[in-house]
Write a protein that holds these residues in place. Structure first.
Motif, mmCIF file in Angstrom:
data_model
loop_
_atom_site.group_PDB
_atom_site.id
_atom_site.type_symbol
_atom_site.label_atom_id
_atom_site.label_comp_id
_atom_site.label_asym_id
_atom_site.label_seq_id
_atom_site.Cartn_x
_atom_site.Cartn_y
_atom_site.Cartn_z
ATOM 1 N N ALA A 15 0.832 -1.201 0.000
ATOM 2 C CA ALA A 15 0.000 0.000 0.000
ATOM 3 C C ALA A 15 0.870 1.256 0.000
ATOM 4 N N LEU A 16 1.954 1.220 0.773
ATOM 5 C CA LEU A 16 2.868 2.363 0.839
ATOM 6 C C LEU A 16 3.445 2.678 -0.534
ATOM 7 N N LEU A 17 3.846 1.650 -1.275
ATOM 8 C CA LEU A 17 4.494 1.837 -2.571
ATOM 9 C C LEU A 17 3.521 2.306 -3.643
ATOM 10 N N LYS A 18 2.221 2.108 -3.410
ATOM 11 C CA LYS A 18 1.234 2.534 -4.399
ATOM 12 C C LYS A 18 0.653 3.917 -4.106
ATOM 13 N N ASP A 19 1.188 4.566 -3.077
ATOM 14 C CA ASP A 19 0.732 5.907 -2.710
ATOM 15 C C ASP A 19 1.768 6.928 -3.187
ATOM 16 N N PRO A 20 1.463 7.733 -4.220
ATOM 17 C CA PRO A 20 2.447 8.689 -4.752
ATOM 18 C C PRO A 20 2.973 9.655 -3.696
ATOM 19 N N SER A 21 2.142 9.983 -2.717
ATOM 20 C CA SER A 21 2.560 10.967 -1.713
ATOM 21 C C SER A 21 3.600 10.420 -0.747
ATOM 22 N N GLU A 30 13.142 9.033 4.274
ATOM 23 C CA GLU A 30 12.857 8.746 5.679
ATOM 24 C C GLU A 30 12.259 7.359 5.880
ATOM 25 N N ARG A 31 11.442 6.915 4.927
ATOM 26 C CA ARG A 31 10.754 5.636 5.085
ATOM 27 C C ARG A 31 11.483 4.488 4.384
ATOM 28 N N ALA A 32 12.702 4.723 3.925
ATOM 29 C CA ALA A 32 13.459 3.679 3.235
ATOM 30 C C ALA A 32 13.610 2.394 4.061
ATOM 31 N N PRO A 33 13.849 2.493 5.395
ATOM 32 C CA PRO A 33 13.980 1.252 6.179
ATOM 33 C C PRO A 33 12.737 0.365 6.148
ATOM 34 N N GLU A 34 11.577 0.946 5.807
ATOM 35 C CA GLU A 34 10.358 0.157 5.711
ATOM 36 C C GLU A 34 10.314 -0.660 4.419
ATOM 37 N N VAL A 35 11.202 -0.321 3.476
ATOM 38 C CA VAL A 35 11.223 -0.982 2.171
ATOM 39 C C VAL A 35 12.353 -1.996 2.075
ATOM 40 N N VAL A 36 13.560 -1.550 2.426
ATOM 41 C CA VAL A 36 14.752 -2.382 2.226
ATOM 42 C C VAL A 36 14.725 -3.612 3.128
ATOM 43 N N GLY A 37 14.944 -4.791 2.523
ATOM 44 C CA GLY A 37 14.986 -6.037 3.284
ATOM 45 C C GLY A 37 13.630 -6.651 3.543
ATOM 46 N N HIS A 38 12.545 -6.019 3.043
ATOM 47 C CA HIS A 38 11.197 -6.529 3.270
ATOM 48 C C HIS A 38 10.579 -7.008 1.959
ATOM 49 N N ILE A 39 9.459 -7.724 2.074
ATOM 50 C CA ILE A 39 8.773 -8.277 0.906
ATOM 51 C C ILE A 39 7.480 -7.505 0.669
ATOM 52 N N ALA A 40 7.203 -7.206 -0.600
ATOM 53 C CA ALA A 40 5.949 -6.550 -0.965
ATOM 54 C C ALA A 40 5.308 -7.306 -2.113
ATOM 55 N N GLU A 41 3.977 -7.279 -2.160
ATOM 56 C CA GLU A 41 3.248 -7.799 -3.316
ATOM 57 C C GLU A 41 3.138 -6.664 -4.321
ATOM 58 N N ILE A 42 3.732 -6.820 -5.504
ATOM 59 C CA ILE A 42 3.675 -5.757 -6.503
ATOM 60 C C ILE A 42 3.038 -6.284 -7.783
ATOM 61 N N VAL A 81 13.654 -7.132 -7.276
ATOM 62 C CA VAL A 81 13.522 -6.086 -8.298
ATOM 63 C C VAL A 81 14.181 -4.796 -7.821
ATOM 64 N N ARG A 82 14.501 -3.935 -8.788
ATOM 65 C CA ARG A 82 15.016 -2.601 -8.484
ATOM 66 C C ARG A 82 13.937 -1.586 -8.825
ATOM 67 N N LYS A 83 13.674 -0.660 -7.912
ATOM 68 C CA LYS A 83 12.676 0.374 -8.145
ATOM 69 C C LYS A 83 13.273 1.435 -9.071
ATOM 70 N N VAL A 84 12.632 1.663 -10.224
ATOM 71 C CA VAL A 84 13.163 2.634 -11.188
ATOM 72 C C VAL A 84 12.252 3.845 -11.344
ATOM 73 N N GLY A 85 11.100 3.840 -10.693
ATOM 74 C CA GLY A 85 10.155 4.952 -10.759
ATOM 75 C C GLY A 85 8.935 4.595 -9.944
ATOM 76 N N PHE A 86 7.946 5.488 -9.921
ATOM 77 C CA PHE A 86 6.736 5.193 -9.162
ATOM 78 C C PHE A 86 6.008 4.013 -9.803
ATOM 79 N N ASN A 87 5.850 2.943 -9.024
ATOM 80 C CA ASN A 87 5.205 1.714 -9.489
ATOM 81 C C ASN A 87 5.866 1.149 -10.743
ATOM 82 N N GLU A 88 7.185 1.354 -10.865
ATOM 83 C CA GLU A 88 7.948 0.804 -11.976
ATOM 84 C C GLU A 88 9.170 0.089 -11.418
#
Length: 296
Positions: A15-21, A30-42, A81-88
Motif C-alpha cells: 500500500a505504501l508503494l502505491k501511494d504517490p505521496s 525517511e521511510r526507506a527502512p520500511e522498504v529495504v529487506g522486506h517483501i511486498a506484493e507488486i 527487483v530494483r525500483k526505477v520509478g513510481f510503481n515501476e
C-alpha cells in the motif's frame, strides 16, 4: 498431499508503494527502512525484465512445471527487483519465477525491492532479519543467499556477519536445492531442519518427495529418515539397521528436542534410567538463542 498456501506478504508495504505521496525511491528517504529487506506484493505488469540478463533461453517444459507448482503452492522464493520509478520496477533476479508466475496468470508477485543506493542498508536489514527467533529454515536460507548474491559477500564473510560457523551457513543454503513442495513443508513447520538436512543428500527429486510424504504419513524421526537415506544411497541386502541403545521413547524425545532447538542433541542413559542430556551449540550467539528457547 497439498501444502497450504502461505498468506500474502507485505500488504502494508504494498500500500505504501502505491501511494504517490509516500513513494520511496532512495535509501536517503525517511521511510526507506520500511522498504529495504522486506517483501511486498507488486503488480506483475509493473515489472520489466533486465535488458542485461545474459540468459535468453528458458526451457518451456520446465517453465510449465514451475508454473503448475506456483499455482498450487504460491511463490516459495520471492523475486528481487530494483525500483526505477513510481510503481515501476526492473527485475534483478528470479526471471524463471517471474515468467512462470505470468504463465500461471498471477496478477501480483512477492518481491524484495532494492533502491538505487541501499547497499549498506540492505546488508544491515538482512543481518538483523536473520537474528530473529521466529524465522523458519527456508527464510534463513533465503536471507543467507541474498547476503551472498546482493551484498557480494563470501560465505566466510557472511558467517562472520551473522555469527555462525561456515558449515552451518552451508547447511542452510543446501536446503534451497530441495524440491519446492518440500521447501513449502519446511516453511509450514511440517518437518524439522534435521529431516531437511537428511533429505538434501538425495539428488533425485522423486525420491525426495517419496521420503517427504513418508515423514508426514508415518511421523518418522530424524534418525529414521537418515537411515532410509543411507540405505537408498548404499543399498546392501545384508546390511542391518543401525542399532540404537536408547529405548524408542527416549529416541523420539531426542529427535523432538533436536528439532525444537535446531541443534544436535545427545542423550546418555543407563539401565536404571539415569543419564545426561547435551545440547550442542555453534557459538555464543547460538547458545543465547538456545537459552531463550529454554526460558520461554
Amino acid at each position: 498431499m497439498t501444502a497450504k498456501k502461505k498468506p500474502a506478504l507485505g500488504k502494508g508495504l504494498s500500500a505504501l508503494l502505491k501511494d504517490p505521496s509516500s513513494d520511496v525511491s532512495s535509501a536517503q528517504d525517511e521511510r526507506a527502512p520500511e522498504v529495504v529487506g522486506h517483501i511486498a506484493e507488486i503488480d506483475i505488469d509493473s515489472i520489466e525484465v533486465n535488458p542485461f540478463q545474459p540468459r535468453t533461453h528458458f526451457d518451456k517444459e520446465a517453465l510449465e512445471d514451475l508454473s503448475n507448482s506456483i499455482s498450487e503452492l504460491g511463490i516459495v522464493q520471492p523475486i528481487t527487483v530494483r525500483k526505477v520509478g513510481f510503481n515501476e520496477y526492473q527485475l534483478i533476479s528470479g526471471e524463471r519465477r517471474f515468467r512462470a508466475s505470468k504463465l500461471a496468470g498471477l496478477k501480483a508477485i512477492p518481491a524484495y525491492i532494492r533502491l538505487a543506493d541501499d547497499q549498506a542498508m540492505l546488508e544491515m536489514a538482512l543481518v538483523e532479519n536473520i537474528q530473529r527467533q521466529d524465522l523458519d529454515a527456508i527464510e534463513i536460507a533465503l536471507s543467507y543467499k541474498r547476503l551472498i548474491e546482493e551484498c557480494n559477500l563470501t560465505q566466510e564473510q557472511m558467517s562472520d556477519r551473522v555469527g555462525k560457523k561456515r558449515s552451518t551457513v552451508t547447511n542452510y543454503l543446501r536446503l534451497l536445492k530441495l524440491q519446492p513442495l518440500i521447501q513449502a513443508g519446511i516453511r509450514d513447520r511440517m518437518l524439522s531442519m534435521g529431516h531437511a538436512r537428511a533429505l538434501v543428500n538425495i539428488e533425485d527429486e522423486t525420491e525426495q518427495l517419496k521420503i517427504y510424504r513418508d515423514i508426514i504419513a508415518e511421523d518418522l524421526s530424524v534418525r529414521q529418515v537418515e537411515e532410509r537415506v543411507r540405505q537408498m544411497k548404499d543399498p546392501k541386502p545384508e546390511s542391518k539397521p543401525v542399532q540404537d541403545e536408547l529405548p524408542p521413547a527416549i529416541r523420539d524425545i531426542r529427535s523432538q528436542l533436536a528439532g525444537y532447538f535446531d541443534s544436535n542433541v545427545e542423550v546418555k542413559r543407563n539401565a536404571k534410567g539415569k543419564g545426561s542430556l547435551v545440547i550442542k551449540f555453534d557459538s555464543d550467539r547460538d547458545l543465547e538463542r538456545i537459552l531463550e528457547l529454554i526460558n520461554r
